[in-house]
Design an enzyme around this catalytic site. Structure first.
Site, PDB file in Angstrom:
ATOM      1  CB  CYS A  12     -27.907  18.179  22.122  1.00 24.81           C
ATOM      2  SG  CYS A  12     -26.706  17.452  23.934  1.00 24.81           S
ATOM      3  NE  ARG A  21     -28.549   6.141  21.986  1.00 27.35           N
ATOM      4  CZ  ARG A  21     -29.664   4.994  21.227  1.00 27.35           C
ATOM      5  NH1 ARG A  21     -30.084   5.281  19.931  1.00 27.35           N
ATOM      6  NH2 ARG A  21     -29.934   4.337  21.671  1.00 27.35           N
ATOM      7  CB  CYS A  40     -16.089   1.123  23.914  1.00 33.06           C
ATOM      8  SG  CYS A  40     -17.296   0.752  25.085  1.00 33.06           S
ATOM      9  CG  HIS A  66     -18.860   0.651  19.645  1.00 32.01           C
ATOM     10  ND1 HIS A  66     -19.125  -1.316  19.187  1.00 32.01           N
ATOM     11  CD2 HIS A  66     -18.190   0.869  21.110  1.00 32.01           C
ATOM     12  CE1 HIS A  66     -19.008  -1.889  20.666  1.00 32.01           C
ATOM     13  NE2 HIS A  66     -18.602  -0.791  21.346  1.00 32.01           N
ATOM     14  CD  GLU A  67     -12.526  -1.349  22.664  1.00 27.79           C
ATOM     15  OE1 GLU A  67     -12.698  -2.467  22.036  1.00 27.79           O
ATOM     16  OE2 GLU A  67     -13.801  -0.783  23.964  1.00 27.79           O
ATOM     17  NE  ARG A 100     -12.413  -4.210  23.860  1.00 26.04           N
ATOM     18  CZ  ARG A 100     -13.546  -4.218  24.636  1.00 26.04           C
ATOM     19  NH1 ARG A 100     -13.512  -5.761  25.000  1.00 26.04           N
ATOM     20  NH2 ARG A 100     -14.731  -3.251  24.734  1.00 26.04           N
ATOM     21  CB  CYS A 132     -17.392  -3.913  22.527  1.00 26.03           C
ATOM     22  SG  CYS A 132     -17.597  -3.494  24.323  1.00 26.03           S
ATOM     23  CG  HIS A 133     -19.764  -9.145  25.296  1.00 21.03           C
ATOM     24  ND1 HIS A 133     -21.495  -8.538  26.052  1.00 21.03           N
ATOM     25  CD2 HIS A 133     -20.008 -10.022  25.605  1.00 21.03           C
ATOM     26  CE1 HIS A 133     -22.245  -9.894  26.519  1.00 21.03           C
ATOM     27  NE2 HIS A 133     -21.346 -10.795  25.697  1.00 21.03           N
ATOM     28  CB  THR A 134     -21.762  -3.182  23.127  1.00 23.39           C
ATOM     29  OG1 THR A 134     -21.934  -2.906  24.728  1.00 23.39           O
ATOM     30  CG2 THR A 134     -23.194  -2.793  22.469  1.00 23.39           C
ATOM     31  CB  CYS A 157     -24.000  19.000  25.054  1.00 20.48           C
ATOM     32  SG  CYS A 157     -23.534  17.322  24.126  1.00 20.48           S
ATOM     33  CB  CYS A 163     -23.495  18.703  20.312  1.00 26.58           C
ATOM     34  SG  CYS A 163     -24.673  18.617  20.991  1.00 26.58           S
ATOM     35  CB  CYS A 183     -24.148  14.515  23.358  1.00 24.38           C
ATOM     36  SG  CYS A 183     -24.790  15.279  21.396  1.00 24.38           S
TER      37      CYS A 183
END
Ligand code: AHE
Ligand code: ZN
Length: 329
Positions: free
Chosen positions: A95, A110, A169, A62-63, A324, A40-42, A98, A92, A106
């Protein structure tokens, strides 16, 4: 255990493929064998050094999509053998965020995610004595990773890993920005700025929502991360009722601006993370939409690579030659 990972050793450098040690899952954690991961670009944003939360050395990614191999004490929602998608925005369900039903953001883990650590403040990855940071609780650029139980969505076991990883993602962010954040209604008009890995999924979401001409501007979406384009997107939205959604990620210190008049005359400026999706609830549904042919993924996955060639995926992104790229382990 020894695992194979593409390690971000320092900002601005290519990833390095190496054998890394991974500790097993602790209480409330799961060990997942990652079968495929998108780039991903992130990931590029953090690797570049522009991410104020970027830490090195780290295992990015993360994907992803994979299979639960082991679970720590107290884990009940998934078991060995379950097919899962890691969630950089966990759910979760306890919290205040959520429970508010007002946001998908959430807050349970974090803070430690932003420190590249697991919830107990430690890392499961190391090379000898040296700690390697996790990345937003996922680190899917490793063939095995440890995640919090609340950061995995159990999905349809018939779904192909090398396609549904994208739902971790880009697909969810783009479609969710339309359905959850903007709440685009049937017949609305829309403009999408940036038709890459997110923007094409915004288009897909607009089709699902029944948007009319994608060229007027009841709604506008920025999928570039460029703060100037974000302003153009806002100002291209309709006087009186236009909604503009910022999705793209801008670098540290970059800010957006517009004349207050743009807002005074009825435009709304908003943002979305992970498309406003509650991961454990919504991601399994999006996987089923794909399996039922309600959404497309395959045409957007333009390159499939081995882990050893992961840096080619970043080159293709920089050259604008990919939508992608997916690494298959
Ligand atoms: N640490 C970065 C955050 C960058 C950012 O905004 N990330 C997006 C996309 S991540 C997957 O592509 C996001 O959804 N963030 C949610 C969150 O909780 O950070 C910075 O700039 O500080
Ligand atoms: Zn992403």
């Amino acid at each position: 255990m020894d695992v194979r990972a593409a390690v971000a050793v320092q900002a601005g450098n290519p990833l390095e493929i190496m054998t890394v040690q991974l500790d097993g899952p602790r209480e409330g954690e799961v060990l997942v064998e990652i079968k495929a991961t998108g780039i991903c670009h992130t990931d590029e944003f953090t690797l570049s050094g522009a991410d104020p939360e970027g830490l090195f050395p780290a295992i990015l990614g993360h994907e992803g999509a994979g299979v639960v191999v082991d679970v720590g004490k107290g884990v009940t929602s998934v078991k060995k053998g379950d097919h899962v998608i890691p969630l950089y925005t966990p759910e979760c369900r306890q919290c205040p965020s959520c429970l508010s039903r007002k946001t998908n953001l959430c807050t349970a883990i974090r803070a430690t995610q932003g420190q590249g650590l697991m919830p107990d403040g430690t890392s499961r990855f190391s090379i000898g004595k040296d700690k390697i940071f996790h990345f937003i609780g996922c680190s899917t650029f490793s063939n095995f990773t440890v995640l919090s139980e609340i950061a995995v969505a159990k999905v349809n076991p018939d779904a192909p890993f090398d396609k549904i990883c994208y739902i971790g993602c880009g697909v969810t962010t783009g479609i969710g920005a339309v359905i959850n954040t903007a709440k685009v209604e049937q017949g609305a008009t829309a403009v999408v700025f940036g038709l890459g890995g997110i923007g094409l999924n915004v288009i897909q979401g607009l089709k699902l929502a029944g948007a009319d001409q994608i060229g007027g501007a009841d709604y506008t979406f920025d999928c570039t991360g460029n703060t100037k384009v974000m302003r153009q997107a806002l100002e291209a939205s309709h006087r009186g009722w236009g909604k503009s959604v910022a999705i793209g990620v801008a670098g540290a210190g970059q800010e957006i601006s517009t004349r207050p008049f743009q807002l005074v005359t009825g435009r709304s400026w908003m943002g979305t993370a992970f498309g406003g999706a509650r991961g454990r609830t919504d991601v399994p549904k999006i996987v089923d939409w794909y399996m039922d042919g309600k959404i497309q993924i395959d045409p957007m996955i333009t390159h499939t690579l081995k882990l050893e060639d992961i840096n080619n995926g970043f080159d293709l992104m920089h050259e604008g030659k990919s939508i992608r790229s997916v690494v298959v382990y």
